[in-house]
Design a protein around this motif. Structure first.
Motif, PDB file in Angstrom:
ATOM      1  N   ILE A 190      61.461  43.525  46.232  1.00 55.45           N
ATOM      2  CA  ILE A 190      61.674  42.561  47.318  1.00 55.45           C
ATOM      3  C   ILE A 190      61.585  41.145  46.769  1.00 55.45           C
ATOM      4  O   ILE A 190      62.252  40.227  47.270  1.00 55.45           O
ATOM      5  N   ASP A 191      60.783  40.954  45.719  1.00 57.01           N
ATOM      6  CA  ASP A 191      60.719  39.633  45.086  1.00 57.01           C
ATOM      7  C   ASP A 191      62.095  39.214  44.582  1.00 57.01           C
ATOM      8  O   ASP A 191      62.455  38.040  44.655  1.00 57.01           O
ATOM      9  N   PHE A 192      62.890  40.161  44.071  1.00 53.38           N
ATOM     10  CA  PHE A 192      64.251  39.847  43.637  1.00 53.38           C
ATOM     11  C   PHE A 192      65.125  39.452  44.821  1.00 53.38           C
ATOM     12  O   PHE A 192      65.905  38.502  44.729  1.00 53.38           O
ATOM     13  N   ASP A 212      42.900  39.560  50.796  1.00 53.23           N
ATOM     14  CA  ASP A 212      42.835  39.102  49.420  1.00 53.23           C
ATOM     15  C   ASP A 212      43.454  40.104  48.459  1.00 53.23           C
ATOM     16  O   ASP A 212      43.822  39.753  47.326  1.00 53.23           O
ATOM     17  N   LYS A 213      43.591  41.364  48.884  1.00 52.96           N
ATOM     18  CA  LYS A 213      44.112  42.402  47.993  1.00 52.96           C
ATOM     19  C   LYS A 213      45.450  42.980  48.433  1.00 52.96           C
ATOM     20  O   LYS A 213      46.069  43.734  47.687  1.00 52.96           O
ATOM     21  N   VAL A 214      45.922  42.636  49.627  1.00 54.19           N
ATOM     22  CA  VAL A 214      47.161  43.212  50.152  1.00 54.19           C
ATOM     23  C   VAL A 214      48.149  42.093  50.479  1.00 54.19           C
ATOM     24  O   VAL A 214      47.826  41.164  51.233  1.00 54.19           O
ATOM     25  N   THR A 215      49.339  42.179  49.899  1.00 53.08           N
ATOM     26  CA  THR A 215      50.399  41.203  50.149  1.00 53.08           C
ATOM     27  C   THR A 215      51.606  41.917  50.729  1.00 53.08           C
ATOM     28  O   THR A 215      52.071  42.925  50.170  1.00 53.08           O
ATOM     29  N   LEU A 216      52.115  41.411  51.846  1.00 53.39           N
ATOM     30  CA  LEU A 216      53.313  41.961  52.477  1.00 53.39           C
ATOM     31  C   LEU A 216      54.522  41.113  52.095  1.00 53.39           C
ATOM     32  O   LEU A 216      54.414  39.890  51.960  1.00 53.39           O
ATOM     33  N   LYS A 217      55.679  41.774  51.941  1.00 50.44           N
ATOM     34  CA  LYS A 217      56.870  41.085  51.463  1.00 50.44           C
ATOM     35  C   LYS A 217      58.080  41.456  52.301  1.00 50.44           C
ATOM     36  O   LYS A 217      58.181  42.593  52.797  1.00 50.44           O
ATOM     37  N   ALA A 218      59.013  40.524  52.451  1.00 50.34           N
ATOM     38  CA  ALA A 218      60.283  40.797  53.122  1.00 50.34           C
ATOM     39  C   ALA A 218      61.352  39.887  52.514  1.00 50.34           C
ATOM     40  O   ALA A 218      61.070  38.742  52.146  1.00 50.34           O
ATOM     41  N   GLY A 219      62.577  40.423  52.409  1.00 39.83           N
ATOM     42  CA  GLY A 219      63.655  39.635  51.833  1.00 39.83           C
ATOM     43  C   GLY A 219      65.016  40.079  52.324  1.00 39.83           C
ATOM     44  O   GLY A 219      65.193  41.225  52.774  1.00 39.83           O
ATOM     45  N   TYR A 220      65.976  39.161  52.241  1.00 42.62           N
ATOM     46  CA  TYR A 220      67.362  39.439  52.614  1.00 42.62           C
ATOM     47  C   TYR A 220      68.259  38.908  51.504  1.00 42.62           C
ATOM     48  O   TYR A 220      68.052  37.811  50.983  1.00 42.62           O
ATOM     49  N   PHE A 221      69.291  39.697  51.159  1.00 45.88           N
ATOM     50  CA  PHE A 221      70.157  39.372  50.031  1.00 45.88           C
ATOM     51  C   PHE A 221      71.593  39.675  50.425  1.00 45.88           C
ATOM     52  O   PHE A 221      71.894  40.765  50.903  1.00 45.88           O
ATOM     53  N   GLN A 222      72.477  38.697  50.265  1.00 49.40           N
ATOM     54  CA  GLN A 222      73.885  38.895  50.635  1.00 49.40           C
ATOM     55  C   GLN A 222      74.779  38.422  49.493  1.00 49.40           C
ATOM     56  O   GLN A 222      74.556  37.375  48.891  1.00 49.40           O
ATOM     57  N   THR A 223      75.810  39.228  49.226  1.00 50.45           N
ATOM     58  CA  THR A 223      76.761  38.916  48.174  1.00 50.45           C
ATOM     59  C   THR A 223      78.096  38.525  48.783  1.00 50.45           C
ATOM     60  O   THR A 223      78.588  39.207  49.691  1.00 50.45           O
ATOM     61  N   ILE A 224      78.660  37.442  48.303  1.00 52.97           N
ATOM     62  CA  ILE A 224      79.979  36.970  48.744  1.00 52.97           C
ATOM     63  C   ILE A 224      80.949  37.219  47.585  1.00 52.97           C
ATOM     64  O   ILE A 224      80.788  36.658  46.485  1.00 52.97           O
ATOM     65  N   TYR A 225      81.944  38.050  47.838  1.00 56.76           N
ATOM     66  CA  TYR A 225      82.840  38.497  46.777  1.00 56.76           C
ATOM     67  C   TYR A 225      84.155  37.710  46.761  1.00 56.76           C
ATOM     68  O   TYR A 225      84.678  37.322  47.802  1.00 56.76           O
ATOM     69  N   ASP A 226      84.694  37.545  45.551  1.00 50.68           N
ATOM     70  CA  ASP A 226      86.049  37.032  45.396  1.00 50.68           C
ATOM     71  C   ASP A 226      87.046  38.133  45.781  1.00 50.68           C
ATOM     72  O   ASP A 226      86.669  39.273  46.053  1.00 50.68           O
ATOM     73  N   THR A 227      88.319  37.783  45.776  1.00 51.62           N
ATOM     74  CA  THR A 227      89.399  38.756  45.943  1.00 51.62           C
ATOM     75  C   THR A 227      90.171  38.838  44.636  1.00 51.62           C
ATOM     76  O   THR A 227      90.537  37.813  44.064  1.00 51.62           O
TER      77      THR A 227
END
Length: 493
Positions: free
Chosen positions: A27-29, A448-463
């Motif tokens: 999710i970090d990525f 202090d010991k638990v980290t929650l993560k969320a992420g969104y990733f979108q790719t825009i393509y050429d033709t």
């Protein structure tokens, strides 16, 4: 002929990375893809040497991603004009939908003293299935071509149903160890084992021939009728030849014409015989599996508290996918033999060089950048597809993150991907196109010991546009869409 419609290649849902490589392993990525020079648990994949600089103890992270992708090919081919469903148009759009509802990954590290023992479980390649409910242009153009060739025997068009589905997963298990040479330098060595599994299904069914006035005849029945007509004509031609032979007039041009006609009819009869096996349509089912292993090395150097630099090299993974298929006999078409039962198919995962850096101008802000180089042309792929590329793949990445509070971090970043695409390499069965991607998300320290993560990733393509024939016009236009949503949790013990 019709068998060429079975030339399927890998239908993966790779969201980020090279042609056969997924780099979105956390999710970090997703929230900032430029993680190659960052220090964190996701570094078990992206910067394993840097994990040695994390606090001592056991660290465990779990990531879940959902990816949805479409692949669209706008194909132009004069044969399409004769298709019942195409309204006389030579251009037709084929769209495939690829879903990966559950792409998990796990990172674990145990740091003690100068050592860091690490484990990564992920899907470094493939990751889902792609379905073309109406088949592909390469399927339909073959049927249209056959219908055109049958025009002298009364064919005026065609109808058919096409379908294709490809599913591919490369499951990876990476084990390695990092060692702190000093307070500023660490090194890493490890191994990744890949297990590849894939299934390909293709179908051409309900093939019909337009025999005039919008009347359609089953393909098999049409072939039988055409063969009967040819047999009758052969009898008449043979009888005519016999008359000239009896009269000793074989030198006349009329006799030569009969000889040529007989040869054409015999050729047509032979073609009908070859096509008869497709009268019930075509079905292909091929399962593939294989195992490969490759070393990974890495280094991380902390110049000071503000600058961190890292590099990683993943060696080529030699993969040979073994077929279990309904294709039992060798074909004169080499691409069909890729799915022949018992064959071993070259599907190497390319070597990869990664370089990254991170700069912290102030304590709460980190700016990062990275470069990925995939050695595609040094791999071994089926039919030497790697030689059809003009150059290796490259990616440039950049991003930033900000600690808004002691518990909340927000981040964002982007990625530019460029492949060495050529017209010869591209095909509608499997394709990639150049793109840029954007991602954003957050980390929240619930305790202090638990980290929650969320992420969104979108790719825009050429033709990508290619023309394979100018007269008559045969061309394709390729593009894709891709969206990834993910959540995760990291625990430190």
């Amino acid at each position: 002929m019709l068998a060429s419609a079975m030339m399927l290649t890998a239908a993966t849902t790779a969201q980020a990375g090279g042609i056969l490589t997924n780099t979105n392993q956390s999710i970090d990525f997703l929230r900032n893809p430029a993680r190659d020079g960052s220090i964190g648990l996701d570094g078990v994949y992206s910067n394993p040497a840097g994990v040695a600089f994390m606090p001592e103890g056991f660290h465990l992270g779990f990531n879940w991603q959902y990816a949805h992708q479409t692949r669209t090919i706008e194909s132009t081919n004069d044969f399409f004009k004769y298709g019942r469903k195409n309204n006389g148009q030579a251009t037709k759009t084929f769209e495939g939908t690829a879903d990966a509802p559950f792409l998990p990954s796990l990172q674990a590290a145990y740091n003690t003293g100068d050592w860091s023992w690490q484990l990564n479980l992920s899907v470094p390649g493939g990751g889902g299935s792609c379905e073309f409910a109406d088949g592909l242009g390469s399927f339909e153009s073959v049927v249209g071509n056959i219908a055109t060739q049958l025009t002298p025997f009364g064919a005026q068009g065609y109808d058919m149903d096409g379908y294709m589905e490809g599913r591919q997963y490369y499951f990876g298990a990476q084990l390695g160890t990092a060692y702190k040479v000093s307070d500023r330098l660490s090194v890493y060595g490890g191994l990744r084992v890949l297990y590849g599994t894939a299934t390909y299904k293709a179908k051409i069914s309900n093939i019909m021939v337009n025999v005039g006035e919008d009347r359609y005849m089953n393909f098999g029945s049409f072939l039988q009728t055409a063969a009967t007509t040819v047999d009758n004509n052969l009898e008449q031609v043979s009888a005519g030849m016999a008359q000239y032979e009896a009269a000793g007039a074989t030198a006349l041009p009329q006799y030569a014409e009969l000889v040529a006609t007989k040869a054409q009819l015999e050729g047509a009869k032979k073609s009908f015989s070859a096509l008869q096996k497709y009268s019930q349509g075509v079905n292909l089912l091929c399962n593939q599996s294989g195992v490969g292993i490759a070393p990974i090395i890495g280094v991380d150097f902390r110049l000071n508290d503000k600058f961190n630099f890292a590099a990683k090299y993943e060696f080529k993974t030699q993969m040979r996918m073994k077929n279990e298929s309904t294709v039992n006999e060798a074909s004169e078409i080499s691409a069909v033999n890729k799915y022949r039962d018992g064959e071993s198919v070259n599907e190497d995962a390319p070597a990869q060089l990664v370089v990254g850096a991170q700069w912290s101008p102030i304590s709460d802000v980190r700016i990062s950048a990275g470069w990925h180089h995939f050695f595609d042309k040094q791999t071994n792929w089926y039919d030497n597809a790697q030689d059809k590329l003009s150059h290796n793949s490259n990616e440039l990445l950049a991003g930033a993150e900000w600690d808004v509070t002691d518990r909340l971090t927000i981040s964002g970043g982007g990625q530019l991907t460029r492949y060495g695409l050529t017209d010869e390499y591209m095909n509608d069965m499997s394709f990639v196109v150049n793109s840029y991607s954007l991602g954003f998300g957050f980390n929240y320290k619930a305790t202090d010991k638990v980290t929650l993560k969320a992420g969104y990733f979108q790719t825009i393509y050429d033709t990508y546009d290619r023309t394979t024939s100018a007269q008559p016009l045969v061309s394709d236009s390729f593009t894709r869409t891709n969206r990834v949503l993910g959540v995760g949790m990291e625990v430190g013990l």
